[in-house]
Design an enzyme around this catalytic site. Structure first.
Site, short mmCIF file in Angstrom:
data_model
loop_
_atom_site.label_atom_id
_atom_site.label_comp_id
_atom_site.label_asym_id
_atom_site.label_seq_id
_atom_site.Cartn_x
_atom_site.Cartn_y
_atom_site.Cartn_z
N ALA A 70 0.63 -1.13 0.23
CA ALA A 70 0.08 0.17 0.02
C ALA A 70 0.92 1.06 -0.10
O ALA A 70 1.96 1.04 0.48
CB ALA A 70 -0.76 0.03 1.13
N GLU A 118 -0.95 -9.40 -0.39
CA GLU A 118 -2.07 -9.53 -0.24
C GLU A 118 -2.80 -9.56 -1.45
O GLU A 118 -3.72 -10.38 -1.53
CB GLU A 118 -2.74 -8.36 0.89
CG GLU A 118 -2.26 -8.51 2.25
CD GLU A 118 -2.48 -7.19 3.22
OE1 GLU A 118 -2.06 -6.23 2.78
OE2 GLU A 118 -3.14 -7.53 4.17
N1 COA Z 1 4.48 3.10 -0.50
C1 COA Z 1 4.86 4.08 -1.25
N2 COA Z 1 6.32 4.40 -2.06
C2 COA Z 1 6.97 3.35 -1.95
C3 COA Z 1 6.54 2.04 -1.57
C4 COA Z 1 5.32 2.02 -0.92
N3 COA Z 1 4.98 0.86 -0.28
N4 COA Z 1 7.42 1.36 -1.95
C5 COA Z 1 8.37 1.63 -2.58
N5 COA Z 1 8.01 3.18 -2.72
C6 COA Z 1 8.75 4.25 -3.72
C7 COA Z 1 9.90 4.75 -2.89
O1 COA Z 1 9.53 5.82 -1.70
C8 COA Z 1 10.93 5.13 -3.79
O2 COA Z 1 10.28 6.44 -4.30
P1 COA Z 1 11.24 7.54 -4.41
O3 COA Z 1 12.07 7.18 -5.63
O4 COA Z 1 10.49 8.84 -4.94
O5 COA Z 1 12.19 7.75 -3.07
C9 COA Z 1 10.57 4.34 -5.03
O6 COA Z 1 9.23 3.71 -4.55
C10 COA Z 1 11.61 3.12 -5.15
O7 COA Z 1 11.70 2.64 -4.09
P2 COA Z 1 13.22 2.41 -2.97
O8 COA Z 1 12.64 2.23 -1.64
O9 COA Z 1 14.01 3.61 -3.42
O10 COA Z 1 13.51 0.95 -3.76
P3 COA Z 1 14.76 -0.01 -2.94
O11 COA Z 1 15.06 -1.00 -4.20
O12 COA Z 1 15.51 0.90 -2.17
O13 COA Z 1 13.79 -0.80 -1.99
C11 COA Z 1 11.84 -1.92 -1.25
C12 COA Z 1 12.79 -1.72 -2.27
C13 COA Z 1 10.77 -2.70 -1.73
C14 COA Z 1 12.60 -2.96 -0.02
C15 COA Z 1 11.33 -0.71 -0.56
O14 COA Z 1 11.03 0.39 -1.47
C16 COA Z 1 10.34 -0.89 0.74
O15 COA Z 1 10.73 -1.31 1.80
N6 COA Z 1 9.14 -0.41 0.29
C17 COA Z 1 8.14 -0.57 1.24
C18 COA Z 1 7.60 -1.84 1.64
C19 COA Z 1 6.53 -1.92 2.38
O16 COA Z 1 6.79 -1.52 3.69
N7 COA Z 1 5.27 -2.30 2.20
C20 COA Z 1 4.22 -2.38 2.91
C21 COA Z 1 3.36 -1.14 3.06
S1 COA Z 1 1.97 -1.31 3.96
#
Ligand code: COA
Length: 261
Positions: A70, A118
């Site tokens: 999300a 999910e």
């Molecule tokens: N919501 C909003 N934005 C998200 C997102 C999410 N769930 N997951 C990734 N993004 C965005 C990041 O903020 C980033 O945006 P930016 O370029 O404007 O800063 C972009 O997507 C790329 O993600 P980034 O974190 O830079 O990539 P990464 O390869 O370093 O890491 C993940 C990948 C998936 C490990 C990491 O993005 C992450 O932990 N995401 C959240 C996962 C999460 O907690 N999901 C559950 C939500 S309830």
């Protein structure tokens, strides 16, 4: 090939009646904001109505993610009432997909975290590409899974493994997903959609009415009452300091410092 127009989704159907529904926000790792949820709901309605569509493959755009959850930016500002409403909304969209009368196959082509896991779990079958990573990291944000994850994961992998994954906020790679039953097959990166088409074609040799009744019948056996509790608890967490800290820490790209309140 027929297609529908959406801002955040692609929906294209081939000559065999197999539609590919792609979540298309690759710069945000296909995170599920409210526009994606609204469009998913509309897409499922179109899929149900469109007689040319006989099976559906759900996947994510780009090479990194199926769906990374999300949209944390949108979650960050929710209060209790809004949080519960948000959870019910996500659950509703995923119920519609789970109860689709046509086979729905997820091709997990990278991160399937939080709402992404999910979404995959609401599909009837999961094919994992080798780079697939499943996880429910919500506790790391001071939250719990709110789009059905606490209910569907135990059904798929058993309570013990589900508790381990949910309470650690840990990740499961493709091979482990296969061995726990979360995924039904693992294929090389980039080969998932083709494999899903193959699987769908086998299904479509059978009677469509029987397929729809089989889906309905299997789903009936897995219906659980816990979804409304999940939504209520999700809402309650939205008024904790830990939730504010967890989601803000993600947006500020730092580690969360939880105080337990
Ligand atoms: N919501 C909003 N934005 C998200 C997102 C999410 N769930 N997951 C990734 N993004 C965005 C990041 O903020 C980033 O945006 P930016 O370029 O404007 O800063 C972009 O997507 C790329 O993600 P980034 O974190 O830079 O990539 P990464 O390869 O370093 O890491 C993940 C990948 C998936 C490990 C990491 O993005 C992450 O932990 N995401 C959240 C996962 C999460 O907690 N999901 C559950 C939500 S309830």
């Amino acid at each position: 090939m027929t297609s529908y127009n959406f801002d955040t989704l692609l929906l294209e159907t081939d000559e065999n009646g197999i539609a590919v529904l792609t979540v298309n926000r690759p710069d945000k790792l296909n995170a599920l904001n409210n526009t994606v949820l609204d469009e998913l709901e509309k897409a499922v309605k179109k899929i149900e109505k469109d007689e040319d569509i006989r099976a559906v493959v759900v996947t994510g755009a780009g090479e990194k993610a199926f769906v990374a959850g999300a949209d944390i930016k949108e979650l960050n500002t929710l209060n209790k009432k809004q949080g519960e409403k948000q959870s019910v909304r996500g659950q509703k969209v995923f119920f519609a997909l789970e109860n689709c009368s046509k086979p729905v196959i997820a091709v997990v082509n990278g991160y399937a975290l939080g709402g992404g896991a999910e979404l995959a779990m609401a599909c009837h079958i999961r094919i994992a590409e080798e780079n697939a990573v499943f996880g429910l990291p919500e506790v790391g944000l001071g939250l719990i899974p709110g789009y059905g994850g606490t209910q569907r994961l135990p059904q798929l992998v058993g309570k013990s493994k589900a508790m381990e994954l949910i309470l650690t906020g840990g990740q499961m790679k493709a091979e482990e997903a296969l061995s726990t039953g979360l995924a039904s097959q693992v294929v090389p990166q980039g080969a998932g959609v083709e494999k899903a088409r193959e699987l769908a074609s086998k299904m479509l040799k059978n009677g469509p009415v029987a397929l729809s009744k089989a889906i309905a019948s299997v789903n009936t056996g897995f219906r659980v009452k816990g979804f409304s509790d999940e939504a209520e608890l999700f809402g309650e967490l939205c008024e904790t300091e830990d939730f504010k800290e967890g989601t803000t820490a993600f947006l500020e790209k730092r580690k969360a410092n939880f105080q337990g309140r």
